[in-house]
Enzyme design. Structure first.
Site, PDB file in Angstrom:
ATOM      1  N   GLU A  38      25.487  60.644  55.961  1.00 20.24           N
ATOM      2  CA  GLU A  38      25.292  61.996  55.395  1.00 20.24           C
ATOM      3  C   GLU A  38      25.824  61.952  53.970  1.00 20.24           C
ATOM      4  O   GLU A  38      27.016  61.676  53.768  1.00 20.24           O
ATOM      5  CB  GLU A  38      26.049  63.061  56.190  1.00 20.24           C
TER       6      GLU A  38
ATOM      7  N   GLU B 172      31.105  62.915  63.160  1.00 14.23           N
ATOM      8  CA  GLU B 172      32.287  63.517  62.527  1.00 14.23           C
ATOM      9  C   GLU B 172      33.377  63.885  63.533  1.00 14.23           C
ATOM     10  O   GLU B 172      33.891  65.010  63.537  1.00 14.23           O
ATOM     11  CB  GLU B 172      31.889  64.752  61.697  1.00 14.23           C
TER      12      GLU B 172
HETATM   13  O1  AHR Z   1      24.633  68.293  57.116  1.00 12.95           O
HETATM   14  C1  AHR Z   1      25.330  69.453  57.465  1.00 12.95           C
HETATM   15  C2  AHR Z   1      26.561  69.175  58.303  1.00 12.95           C
HETATM   16  O2  AHR Z   1      27.507  68.507  57.510  1.00 12.95           O
HETATM   17  C3  AHR Z   1      26.397  68.291  59.505  1.00 12.95           C
HETATM   18  O3  AHR Z   1      25.990  68.978  60.626  1.00 12.95           O
HETATM   19  C4  AHR Z   1      27.777  67.739  59.702  1.00 12.95           C
HETATM   20  O4  AHR Z   1      27.765  66.466  60.301  1.00 12.95           O
HETATM   21  C5  AHR Z   1      28.389  67.756  58.324  1.00 12.95           C
HETATM   22  O5  AHR Z   1      29.634  68.334  58.319  1.00 12.95           O
END
Ligand code: AHR
Length: 510
Positions: free
Chosen positions: A291, A172
């Protein structure tokens, strides 16, 4: 009104990669400590891995697990987590305002991944670190021996190289919350040079460059274009992250989250194609949805993060331990269906996360572990989706949603594999059952079984599973019929209100 769904076993979208059913373990909250790892717990093995949690992970069936972050990784030094545990440093983790003991690190993760039978996917720190550290951890992990770093790994107990194939080039990096956040140009250059150096050591790696943290990022689109301009020749996948939540009681929009994910994937795919064409590159770049989940982000932003700051620096604080409802399970099911419909572009996906932190599995320190509601769609989809994803035509009622416009009342996906078929159906109607007729041409099949996740009798759609009681379980869907017709099969089912269902069909002679 009946919803009609048509398919033909020869009309396929693409092969379903096993990596579509990945998961994620971050050093965050209680994901690792008192999650997968808790020395001294009655169920812990000699390495400190909780056997009860491992059993649930195996039952869930993830194929690949991303590690060690997440936001955590952008301030992490991998060397802190190797070598004798009593000599490992204790450090601040600014990303989650926590204290990291480093008792769990690379070797523990690789041993745990082997025990859980999952492929490791290792994320690199491109926040505070860069090319040299990426080369070092790669050499430590994958070089057989004879160099200082590879001999260090052997001395630390891993004689054979870890052979990690999948690497994320940071996490990210578009997000201002990220430690070492960068502009697209800064990140693109760093990711490209890191990829180039890593491939000099091991040309066979698969590299994932970081795309957007959400489709709502103001930089979504321009970020991908710039980053891919720098890296397209050097990487195999670009990531996207996607979390969904119910906002202000707008259940219809929440239940249509798959429409948003669908648009996000297709938009990213368009940018990949455009960039590859502009660069005259004849190659494929997959989308790694590394994610995704349901996550009550507003609660995290408005309440939990303030509590964390007020409570001060602690080890394994309880953060984002969302307790999931039936509705969340149905949304997760439909997101899985969406991933299945996009296998022509999505090369892998990781539900975030695995244990305790916005997770399908919960565990208590010294106590029990249990399946959250969202455990069930993941397990059923991972166990049933095989072979190829089928192109479907859906004809039926549609509903209007404030956030996503018009969507089908029934969201559908289906897979076929040597005479077996699995059909995944989400009924977005919250108050009424919906009849579905699924016609598949080219295969004479019978119903093997039908499972549904819906509101349990006597409870509401807000029902949850807790340590004490787990009322939300898949139940057998009664009354499903199958009829043969001219080499095809028609299945008729009545889907309960607000439900996610999987119908599994087998060859008539099977
Ligand atoms: O999954 C929780 C968080 O969400 C992670 O650390 C991050 O990559 C995202 O913003």
């Amino acid at each position: 009104m009946t919803v009609l769904i048509d398919a033909d076993v020869t009309d396929v979208i693409g092969h379903v990669p096993r990596r579509l059913f990945g998961s994620f373990v971050e050093h965050m909250g209680r994901g690792v400590y008192t999650g997968i790892y808790e020395p001294g717990h009655p169920a812990a093995d000699e390495r400190g891995f909780r056997r009860d949690v491992l059993d649930l992970v195996r039952e869930l069936g993830p194929s690949v697990v991303r590690y060690p972050g997440g936001n955590f990784v952008s301030g992490y030094r991998w060397e802190d987590g190797v070598g004798p545990a009593d000599r490992r440093p204790v450090r601040l983790d600014p990303a989650w305002h926590s204290v990291e003991s480093n008792q769990f690190g690379l070797h523990e993760f690789m041993q745990w991944a082997q025990a859980a039978d999952v492929e490791p996917m290792y994320a690199l720190n491109l926040g505070t670190r860069g090319i040299q550290e990426a080369m070092d951890v790669l050499e430590y992990c994958n070089h057989p021996g004879g160099t200082t770093l590879s001999e260090q790994r052997r001395a630390n107990g891993a004689d054979r190289p870890f052979q990690i194939r999948l690497w994320c080039l940071g996490n990210e990096m578009d997000g201002p919350w990220q430690i070492g956040h960068k502009t697209a140009d800064e990140y693109g250059r760093l990711a490209a040079e890191t990829a180039r150096a890593m491939r000099m050591i091991d040309p066979g790696l698969e590299l994932v460059v970081a795309g957007s943290s959400s489709a709502q990022m103001p930089t979504f689109g321009s970020w991908e274009r710039t980053v891919l301009r720098h890296t397209a020749a050097l990487v195999d996948h670009i990531s996207l992250h996607a979390y969904y939540q119910e906002i202000d009681g707008d259940t219809d929009s929440y239940l249509a989250s798959a429409a948003a994910l669908d648009g996000y994937i297709r938009a990213t795919a368009g940018i990949i194609d455009e960039t590859l064409a502009n660069l005259r590159l004849d190659k494929k770049i997959g989308i790694s949805v590394d994610e995704w989940n349901s996550w009550d982000l507003r609660r995290w932003n408005d309440v939990d993060s303030a509590r964390l700051a007020a409570e001060g620096w602690q080890q394994r604080p309880r953060i984002i331990e969302d307790t999931y409802t039936v509705t969340d399970a149905v949304v997760v099911g439909s997101l899985l269906s969406c991933l299945l419909r996009n296998v022509d572009r999505v090369s892998m996906a990781n539900q975030a996360q695995l244990v305790n932190v916005i997770a399908p599995i919960r565990s208590e320190p010294g106590g029990p572990s249990w399946r959250q509601t969202i455990f069930h769609p993941f397990r059923l989809a991972a166990a049933s989706a095989r072979g190829s994803s089928l192109r479907l035509t859906v004809n039926g009622a549609r509903i209007h949603t404030t956030q996503h416009g018009e969507v089908d009342i029934v969201d559908a996906a289906a897979t076929v594999d040597s005479g077996h078929c699995a059909v995944f159906l989400t009924n977005r109607a919250t108050a009424s059952a919906t009849e579905v007729r699924f016609c598949v041409r080219g295969a004479d099949m019978s119903l093997a079984d039908a499972w549904t996740i819906a509101t349990p009798d006597g409870l509401t759609r807000h029902a949850t599973n807790t340590a004490e009681s787990q009322p939300v379980q898949p139940t057998r869907l009664a009354g499903v019929t199958a009829a043969s017709h001219h080499g095809g099969t028609t299945i008729t089912a009545i889907l309960p209100p607000l439900s996610w269902t999987v119908l599994r069909l087998g060859g008539r002679d099977a």
